[in-house]
Design an enzyme around this catalytic site. Structure first.
Site, mmCIF file in Angstrom:
data_model
loop_
_atom_site.group_PDB
_atom_site.id
_atom_site.type_symbol
_atom_site.label_atom_id
_atom_site.label_comp_id
_atom_site.label_asym_id
_atom_site.label_seq_id
_atom_site.Cartn_x
_atom_site.Cartn_y
_atom_site.Cartn_z
ATOM 1 N NE ARG A 46 -5.732 -12.063 -32.326
ATOM 2 C CZ ARG A 46 -5.325 -13.329 -32.385
ATOM 3 N NH1 ARG A 46 -6.150 -14.269 -32.744
ATOM 4 N NH2 ARG A 46 -4.088 -13.648 -32.073
ATOM 5 C CG ASP A 88 -11.036 -11.593 -36.181
ATOM 6 O OD1 ASP A 88 -10.090 -12.306 -36.601
ATOM 7 O OD2 ASP A 88 -12.104 -12.047 -35.764
ATOM 8 C CG ASP A 183 17.754 -15.934 -41.559
ATOM 9 O OD1 ASP A 183 18.276 -15.401 -40.566
ATOM 10 O OD2 ASP A 183 17.896 -17.140 -41.830
ATOM 11 C CG HIS A 184 17.173 -11.785 -36.717
ATOM 12 N ND1 HIS A 184 16.686 -13.020 -36.384
ATOM 13 C CD2 HIS A 184 18.083 -11.485 -35.762
ATOM 14 C CE1 HIS A 184 17.277 -13.442 -35.275
ATOM 15 N NE2 HIS A 184 18.132 -12.525 -34.873
ATOM 16 C CD GLU A 222 19.766 -18.141 -28.582
ATOM 17 O OE1 GLU A 222 19.286 -17.016 -28.461
ATOM 18 O OE2 GLU A 222 19.107 -19.122 -28.960
ATOM 19 C CG HIS A 246 18.866 -17.710 -37.563
ATOM 20 N ND1 HIS A 246 18.120 -16.873 -38.372
ATOM 21 C CD2 HIS A 246 18.236 -17.720 -36.362
ATOM 22 C CE1 HIS A 246 17.092 -16.407 -37.679
ATOM 23 N NE2 HIS A 246 17.129 -16.905 -36.471
ATOM 24 C CE LYS A 346 15.818 -20.673 -27.731
ATOM 25 N NZ LYS A 346 16.364 -19.371 -28.130
HETATM 26 C C1 BG6 Z 1 15.494 -16.209 -33.309
HETATM 27 C C2 BG6 Z 1 15.089 -17.466 -32.609
HETATM 28 O O1 BG6 Z 1 15.267 -16.311 -34.680
HETATM 29 O O2 BG6 Z 1 16.868 -15.986 -33.085
HETATM 30 C C3 BG6 Z 1 15.383 -17.372 -31.126
HETATM 31 O O3 BG6 Z 1 13.701 -17.692 -32.807
HETATM 32 C C4 BG6 Z 1 16.823 -17.010 -30.902
HETATM 33 O O4 BG6 Z 1 15.075 -18.581 -30.470
HETATM 34 C C5 BG6 Z 1 17.185 -15.789 -31.719
HETATM 35 O O5 BG6 Z 1 16.984 -16.729 -29.526
HETATM 36 C C6 BG6 Z 1 18.658 -15.491 -31.632
HETATM 37 O O6 BG6 Z 1 18.886 -14.273 -32.263
HETATM 38 P P1 BG6 Z 1 20.103 -13.356 -31.882
HETATM 39 O O7 BG6 Z 1 20.017 -12.215 -32.828
HETATM 40 O O8 BG6 Z 1 19.924 -12.973 -30.442
HETATM 41 O O9 BG6 Z 1 21.315 -14.213 -32.074
#
Ligand code: BG6
Length: 497
Positions: A46, A88, A183-184, A222, A246, A346
């Site tokens: 934007r 937009d 989903d990384h 974390e 995850h 966290k």
């Molecule tokens: C993300 C979450 O998908 O994964 C975050 O939204 C989290 O809150 C993160 O910190 C953790 O990813 P990684 O790759 O650092 O373990």
């Protein structure tokens, strides 16, 4: 499968994800010569920015993410193919302008009408963007050439009902084959390695069941706090932020049966079966088997940090959980009777993601009779920051001393070459360009994950006893109740890392 020519359109081009993850991933792919020759990126957002300003703004985060691996020549070449358009998401005109620009880009870069629409925006825009892409002819381009794929970041809904609505909107426009729900974690090297370790080693697979395994612990801790994501995180909490995606994915890979083949659908079929076998969490079980916590002030890595409720943008009376621990049962033949303990949080003591398989205790004969209980065999699959496999077993102490002590075999995948593993987003972006959805979640995986998570959210909403999270000091391993969850079963968490 080779990555083929395409234009990557990033909705949310000025957001954190683009500069911290996507652009660094593209830089690294380009440095390895893995990007297709015909390729371009269009960031849309934007803000009013020129192409030059956009590129310049991407640089600091790129430099931070890539560090000394940053290659000036690679970035110079890549940035010439990065463009920006103000946009937009609600405005039809923007889509028409984008369509024309895409056609020009196709002509200039020979990208053949292939498009990847990457939705790195707030989830309320997912549906509207997809609908308007379609309505304005951006999904089937005029010439009818090429493919169009959509990549959707999380959160995919906030419960099963909203996920269904969203999915309906997406599937009305994109086929399942062209829908990449990201989903990384699935792009992480050691998570992909779980299946290999299990199914390429008779030694592991032979004991991967309730005859030999006492319990499994899946832990993702974390040290970071909520960072600058208050708006999102207040709505999500650890339940929706980590468990729904995850951690349940890690559970499926750890618990699944061997697939009939390594094809995308065969693997996904087995993962879904694990989710379908999860024992229902009736309200009483949520009260007993799920621990919900929120960080208070404390010290991490030598520095004082604020409580969650004092963080910028967080309500001082927030009941959002930043920690979650639970006990899960998989009711199938392989796992009946083996608890899976999951925890995430966290502002904990250390950053570490691990899958820990603890094997059963020995019968009280032979060495146990002589020496008392021995340490159990433990297999740890280290996902991050260390990547590798650690195995603890018992051996005789050398010398005259007859005692037995645990020893270890430790395979460290990233010890010799720091950061040699590709970043998750590199792998995943490449897979989208190749059209390989194996490391993305199929709709039914999302559906069953939400079914499981909804039971917890609903009980939390209704049950006064657990409607507020338990506070824990930052820099610890979370609330004491998380330890009690295992102590009650005569077990303890293994320290991560
Ligand atoms: C993300 C979450 O998908 O994964 C975050 O939204 C989290 O809150 C993160 O910190 C953790 O990813 P990684 O790759 O650092 O373990």
């Amino acid at each position: 499968l080779q990555p083929v020519e395409a234009v990557l359109v990033i909705f949310g081009g000025t957001g954190d994800l683009t500069s911290r993850k996507l652009i660094p991933a593209l830089h690294n792919l380009k440095a390895k010569d893995s990007l297709p020759q015909h390729f371009a990126v269009i960031g849309v957002g934007r803000r009013q920015l020129s192409d030059q300003e956009f590129r310049k703004n991407l640089y600091p985060a790129l430099r931070q993410a890539v560090g000394e691996n940053l290659r000036a020549d690679t970035w110079a070449e890549l940035q010439e193919r990065i463009f920006y358009r103000r946009f937009d998401f609600q405005d039809e005109r923007g889509y028409r302008v984008l369509r024309e620009f895409l056609e020009q880009t196709d002509a200039a870069y020979q990208t053949g009408g292939n498009r990847i629409y990457y939705l790195a925006v707030a989830p309320e825009y997912f549906g509207v963007i997809v609908e308007k892409l379609y309505a304005n002819g951006l999904v089937r381009n005029r010439s009818g050439q090429g493919w169009q794929r959509v990549v959707i970041e999380k959160p995919f809904g906030r419960d099963l009902a909203t996920a269904r609505v969203l999915n309906r909107k997406i599937t009305a426009v994109f086929s399942e084959k062209n829908t990449f729900r990201i989903d990384h974690y699935l792009g992480k090297e050691m998570i992909q390695n779980i299946m290999v370790l299990r199914f390429a080693n008779p030694l592991f697979e032979a004991v991967w069941n309730n005859k030999y395994v006492d319990n499994v612990q899946i832990s993702a801790t974390e040290t970071v706090g909520v960072e600058n994501r208050a708006g999102y995180y207040e709505q999500a909490g650890a339940l929706r932020d980590m468990l729904q995606n995850h951690l349940l994915q890690l559970l499926t890979l750890t618990g699944m049966e061997p697939p009939v083949s390594l094809t995308t659908e065969a693997v996904r079929d087995e993962k879904v079966k694990v989710l379908r076998s999860l024992r229902a969490l009736a309200p009483e079980r949520v009260a007993g088997d799920v621990v919900r916590g929120q960080y208070g002030p404390g010290r991490i890595e030598g520095g004082q940090v604020a409580a969650y409720r004092e963080e910028k943008g967080i309500s001082p009376s927030s009941d959002t959980e930043t920690f979650l621990a639970l006990k899960v049962e998989i009711d199938n033949f392989r796992w009946a009777g083996v608890p899976f303990y999951i925890r995430t949080g966290k502002r904990l003591r250390a950053k570490s993601t691990d899958v820990i398989v603890q094997f059963k205790a020995l019968p009280p004969i032979l060495y146990v009779k002589e020496h008392g209980e021995l340490e159990p065999n433990i297999l740890i699959i280290r996902i991050q920051p260390k990547e590798g496999v650690y195995f603890q077993f018992n051996a005789k102490k050398p010398g005259m001393d007859p005692s037995i002590s645990p020893v270890k075999m430790d395979f460290c995948q990233n010890c010799d070459f720091e950061n040699n593993s590709p970043e998750a987003y590199e792998k995943l972006l490449l897979d989208v360009m190749r059209g390989d959805p194996t490391l993305f979640t199929r709709w039914d995986e999302v559906e069953y994950s939400w079914k499981f998570v909804d039971q917890i959210a609903q009980t939390w909403g209704e049950d006064q006893r657990i409607s507020s999270p338990v506070p824990y000091p930052a820099g610890t391993w979370g609330p004491a109740a998380a330890g009690e969850l295992l102590a009650r079963d005569g077990r303890a968490w293994w320290s991560p890392g």
